[in-house]
Design an enzyme around this catalytic site. Sequence first.
Site, PDB file in Angstrom:
ATOM      1  N   ASP A  39       0.842  -1.188   0.000  1.00  0.00           N
ATOM      2  CA  ASP A  39       0.000   0.000   0.000  1.00  0.00           C
ATOM      3  C   ASP A  39       0.883   1.246   0.000  1.00  0.00           C
ATOM      4  O   ASP A  39       1.939   1.278   0.641  1.00  0.00           O
ATOM      5  CB  ASP A  39      -0.901   0.004   1.237  1.00  0.00           C
ATOM      6  CG  ASP A  39      -1.714   1.278   1.351  1.00  0.00           C
ATOM      7  OD1 ASP A  39      -2.481   1.563   0.417  1.00  0.00           O
ATOM      8  OD2 ASP A  39      -1.538   1.996   2.355  1.00  0.00           O
TER       9      ASP A  39
ATOM     10  N   HIS B  82       4.594   4.151  -3.560  1.00  0.00           N
ATOM     11  CA  HIS B  82       5.410   5.276  -3.997  1.00  0.00           C
ATOM     12  C   HIS B  82       5.706   6.235  -2.859  1.00  0.00           C
ATOM     13  O   HIS B  82       6.631   7.039  -2.947  1.00  0.00           O
ATOM     14  CB  HIS B  82       4.712   6.025  -5.139  1.00  0.00           C
ATOM     15  CG  HIS B  82       3.348   6.505  -4.763  1.00  0.00           C
ATOM     16  ND1 HIS B  82       2.274   5.658  -4.673  1.00  0.00           N
ATOM     17  CD2 HIS B  82       2.882   7.744  -4.431  1.00  0.00           C
ATOM     18  CE1 HIS B  82       1.204   6.342  -4.312  1.00  0.00           C
ATOM     19  NE2 HIS B  82       1.544   7.606  -4.158  1.00  0.00           N
TER      20      HIS B  82
ATOM     21  N   ASP C 230     -10.125   1.551  -5.514  1.00  0.00           N
ATOM     22  CA  ASP C 230     -10.005   2.989  -5.284  1.00  0.00           C
ATOM     23  C   ASP C 230     -10.931   3.807  -6.176  1.00  0.00           C
ATOM     24  O   ASP C 230     -11.049   5.020  -5.986  1.00  0.00           O
ATOM     25  CB  ASP C 230      -8.557   3.438  -5.545  1.00  0.00           C
ATOM     26  CG  ASP C 230      -7.607   2.912  -4.489  1.00  0.00           C
ATOM     27  OD1 ASP C 230      -8.009   2.850  -3.324  1.00  0.00           O
ATOM     28  OD2 ASP C 230      -6.469   2.556  -4.848  1.00  0.00           O
TER      29      ASP C 230
END
Length: 1462
Positions: free
Chosen positions: A515, A518, A616
């Site tokens: 999760d 980045h 999402d």
Amino acid sequence: MEIETRIIVLEEGQNLDTVVRRLEKGWVVRFKRGSSLLGKEVSVRTTLTGTEPLRWSPGNDHLAVFCEIVCSRAGSFKYTFSVDSSSETSGSGYFLVMPQLSINGNPLPLDGITCQTHLVKLLGDLSSWKNRLRVTKESGYNMIHLTPIHELGISNSSYSLSDHHALMDSIHKDGKKYTFDDVQNLVNEIEKEWGIITVQDVVWNHAAKNSKWLLENPNSSYNCYNSPHLRPAYVVDRCYHQFGKEVGEGVWTDRGVPPVVDNIHHISNIEYLLRAEVLPKIQLHEFFQADVAALAAHFSDLVNAAGGPVEAPLDQELVLEVDPEWRRFGRTVDMKTALRVFNRHREGSWSEEHRREQCVNLFREHVEYLNGKAGADSWEIIMSGLNSVMGHIRYERTADHGPKRGRVDPENPLTTDYFLHLESSNGWKDEEKLAYDSEKSKFLMAFNGWIMSSNPLVNFALSDSQVYLRRELVCWGDSVKLNYGEKEEDSPFLWEFMKTYTQKCAKIFHGLRIDNAHGTPIHVAEKLLLAAREVKPDLYVFAELFTGSEQLDNLFVNRLGISSLIREAQSAHDSHEQGRLVYKYGGDCVGAMIPKKTRLAPESIAHGLFLDLSHDNPSPILTRSVYDLLPTAAMVTMASCAVGSNRGYDELIRHHIHVVTEKRLYSNWEREEEVSLKKGMISARKVLNNLHSWLAQNGYTQVFVDQMNTDIVGITRHNPKTHETVVLVAHTAFDKNKFVDSPHGLKHIPIGGVLENVLFEINLNVTVPEWEPEDLEVLIGLSNYEVKIREHVPPEEGSMFRLHGGPMGYIELTAFPTGSVVAFKIKLSDEASGAADQINQLVEGENNDLEKEFKFLLQDLNFQQFNHLLFSCEAEDYAVIGQGGYEVPNFGKFVYCGIQGMIPVLDKIRENNDLGHPLCQNLRDGTWLCDYIVQRIAKFAGLEMISTFFDTVLGPLRDIPYYLRPSYFEAVVSFLYRSVRSVLLDKLSTRMLNSNTLLRWLTTSTVAFTGDQKEDVRRRWRLDFPHFAVGIWRNWGRDTFIALPGCLLHTGRFEDAKNIIVSFAGSMRHGLIPNLLAEGIGARFNCRDAVWFWLLSIVRYVEMAPEGKNILKATVRRIYPSDDTIFGEDEREEPLLDTVLEALDRHFDGISYRERNAGSSIDEHMKDEGFNIDVHVCKETGFVLGGNRWNCGTWMDKMGSSEKAGNRGEPATPRDGAAVEIQALAYRVLQALASWAGDGTISRKSVKNDSSWTWEHWASKIKENFEKEFFVEADEEGEFINRRSIVKDSVGSTLKFTDYQLRCNFAIALATAPDLIDESKAWAALDTAKALLGPIGIKTLDPSDWAYNGNYNNDDDGTNKATAKGWNYHQGPEWVWVAAFYSTARLAIGERLGGERLQAAIKEVQSRLGACHQHITNSVWRSLPELTNEGGADCHHSCPAQAWSVGCFIETCQKLGDLTNN
């Protein structure tokens, strides 16, 4: 699984950390030196094998040796290499070994993954999980993706965890506390019973703000105690919080900002109030400014203590240095620097006290100036932050696409808090004190979030970032950002806490999704994944990255060993873009080139997990249309990568199942009214998932996407071995207002084989127009739609299409409404299948009889026939068979008409799978190229049987489907080429067959220069392509004998060499051989050096050929028995030795004549004096001298031709006098004659007219005088000396200064006769000449010389004398053949010196050969050029293939091989 090898070529300075190279376990990674590393000791290390360098394979040939490792375990592994024992890394990269997944022991290809995501909090207690997860099984998925199973924080977000070591509360049931072991047992049970593996998210970057462990270990966060740079940002945050609280309480209503903020006027008023009244009160500038009075007082004390002005004052601006505690007015300056800047002598001061006062005042003014700048900067920060805040408020309150939150209250605050605040709210002024409290400041923790378009490698919570201060963070107000520091020692509790958590997850699940990948510090993710793989080596790791850059994506993939990157179909704005994504992430292109088991490791994109919908994103029922769910799912299914979806998509859930706000449970399979195979598109999904898995398991790795119209997309999956194909057509619905019953104008679908089966027809139908109200307790999808599925439909019974022309005809889509999909299975026809089998057997070495037949036919060919088969440029084909080359539309013609011309083009197509190349299109359009090849070969005498064989192996391409023809053509032609080249090299020399790749290329290239055996020897040899391929310009004396030793003697073609030597002997006149033979009739005898290269070739023949001395007895037919003989009127025969002796006698006696037909008929530019030829021997030195100011008798023979620029008739490089290389050639030849006389091979021991001038005496004369006349000593002085420690280019030139110009010709001398000069001086001269070296050539003039110009352009019609009409041909451009002599000279001198010098020479030459290897492999001519422009730049006017360049480098390679083998 077959073991394959992937080659990584190392180049110095190449750091390929963003290049993804995917390999499978068990494969081999092979490292080879690239051209920049040849001649260097290279140490390769990998993180797979540890700190010890890999071992190179035996051998000294740097082009051939390699080191390799087996990919023994999954993960990402970095390789680094260093050069020549340096501790510095010279290059690096990664290779990614993919995990091997299995279900109950059966392999699961990564491309066969079908994954469904579930939010764990919606599954209920653990005992009910199977009932709610069963939809995954019934839908045909083979992987379940779970959000974290761990305890959730106060927000109830699935990704805000309050305890990473406890299960979430909803998993437990009525006092029954489940354990992680219970979860693991369930995961195992699901795999065993359902054949499904399970993966789960891990959250490393943040924790819920109510995490008890975090409050107990506040150092695990970024807070105002351990990160004091956040204190100003905290103060600003509390100011915004207080303002928002006041808005909600109605404090600002009378100023136009009521508690309900819902229009643009409210927004404008908020912005004004914040900018004009609220934010200025913070006085943010004070955090960036210094206390002027305090600093001035301190400075005054220092000035007083200094006792006077400084001796060395500075003139510079001071810098306000950051206060480590970030207090108001806490900044300071470097007082030592301040004293040097301000404590100086002051003009106009009347006393020391007055001077000090002036210094202090100026210092005070300067600090006030610095404070002013800091104040301006801080206001810019405030305004930048305000801009960000207003963007957030607009989105949340008034934007059409925003949530329009309305009333401002604690649940819907005006702004999101950036910091955790546990104390009571007393206004930001009081709360500021908390930031400086040594205990309470530890709990003022920064929240996590993400930043638009930021660099994910930069930690935005560190002191060099102003993200929190500028309000640039899209903040998650429920989660605290975790602080790992740079190493484990910085935060030992947190590292151990997360390591244990990660390993526990890896133990339970088959894979992990990272999760916020980045946003997680990359070094943290690296170490935690290493820990996870200790528990489960074949861990499947996937992530979604928002870096905004494929390069950065690749860096994360490489460093973390990410198995798959999440890609989303919902990111596409139309069906064309969605199809592009399927193609990009979905495998090789249909008809891709047939891959070799050992090949270069290709640069690839990260493996994809392609989702039709992620958790999402909102449902496409809202963003597109309910009718798009099925066709988009079908398109994703056809991608040759991992695929997946989100729970609710198949059940037609109409809204976004939100990870934070959703509280309803998923439907229960035990309750048919909630979910069943009849609900939504579950049954259709099962068909699609089964198809996806089957395609992956059965090797359908190739993909093609066809946009049939704006909404209809056809996708092909192809098996490159069986050539079976599945074609799926989907009718998408991006526009919810558009529904088409029967599309018109669609192009028909050509079957391209035999329609074997209609796999299915599926469409979505509406049963009731109105939607039912949503269930408030359970997530239940729309019930007014149903899917209609027909599987294994007989072609003639299709409802969506019509078949025309039977099973090999074409398909017309008819009743194909929006939301439909149909899939066809196609196989090859029997003829096509047979043709493919025939070709496969041939190229895979399974047809031994045919292969033996071909090699038998090739054994009977002579070199001329090999020339026709492989090479022959268009002009030659026109001259011999009356036809030109093959024209490829939109591409042009190959450089050779033979198959060598196609190979570089096919190689590039294969390496890049460039099926869009015009050649591929031409092959798809027809088999004309095959016909051309066969018919062309048949026209050459002796190749009729070869033509028949080519027809046999190329013939099956006529039956191959058009889209496969390029790949099979490449395979067949490459097979034919390899076979021809192998036999050719074996015929040339078995040694060449086993040599390195460069020498094999060079040796093969020599055959390109062999002329037609039917012609007489004067036309048998051409030296340059394409400029001098045919006609009178084909044969040049000097060029021939420069090239001959390498091209013919070293390749074992002694008979051809002998014929050429003897033939040119027959054309001797005046003791010279012709410069341009011109078929004998118009031969020109205007060069002084050609005869010496000819004589050296005879010497080399005697030394190298079996019974080589017999050539001296060979009969020469002299076509010019006397100097005045007219061609064709007289001739005589004599042994070659007589011709040799005549040449030497004539030189000794002196040669002086005027060229025949002198004038414009033979040279329209030369001045009259230039036609006078003079050559003689200096009796004092033994040197061979000649030429004059107006002619150019050596290879540097450019005659000026520009009247406009004033160089017409003036040689650029006359080189009159004693040219350096001629002396070495003469010395070497005379040495040989002395030896032959000594052993009785010849009877003559001296020149004819002076017996005292024996061959030995003449040679010793040259040696005796060479060094003292030609070498410029390191300390020598003189008018024309520019460089020292050089060997002069000539002695006795008319212009004098030209003797001293540093040119490359001395290298020819040293390579030919390395004993002519002291070895150390020779080495020094070669060192000096490094200034001349280009990548593959050597400059013809010192770049520091006034006359240097390195770029040749023969078309230059300008007024610059130096370059007009290419006058600088030999004044700088980098010639290749002489560069070979430089390398050979370096080896020869190194051999004489031995030891370290020899090793240095070998390394240098290996390095230089690397550049040649790189050039020849990149050249469509597969050869070396005549010259390059400055720095190795391509020269349009240079011959791209030249025999003397090739031949001289063959000699260098052989010399190097002899030294390294010994």
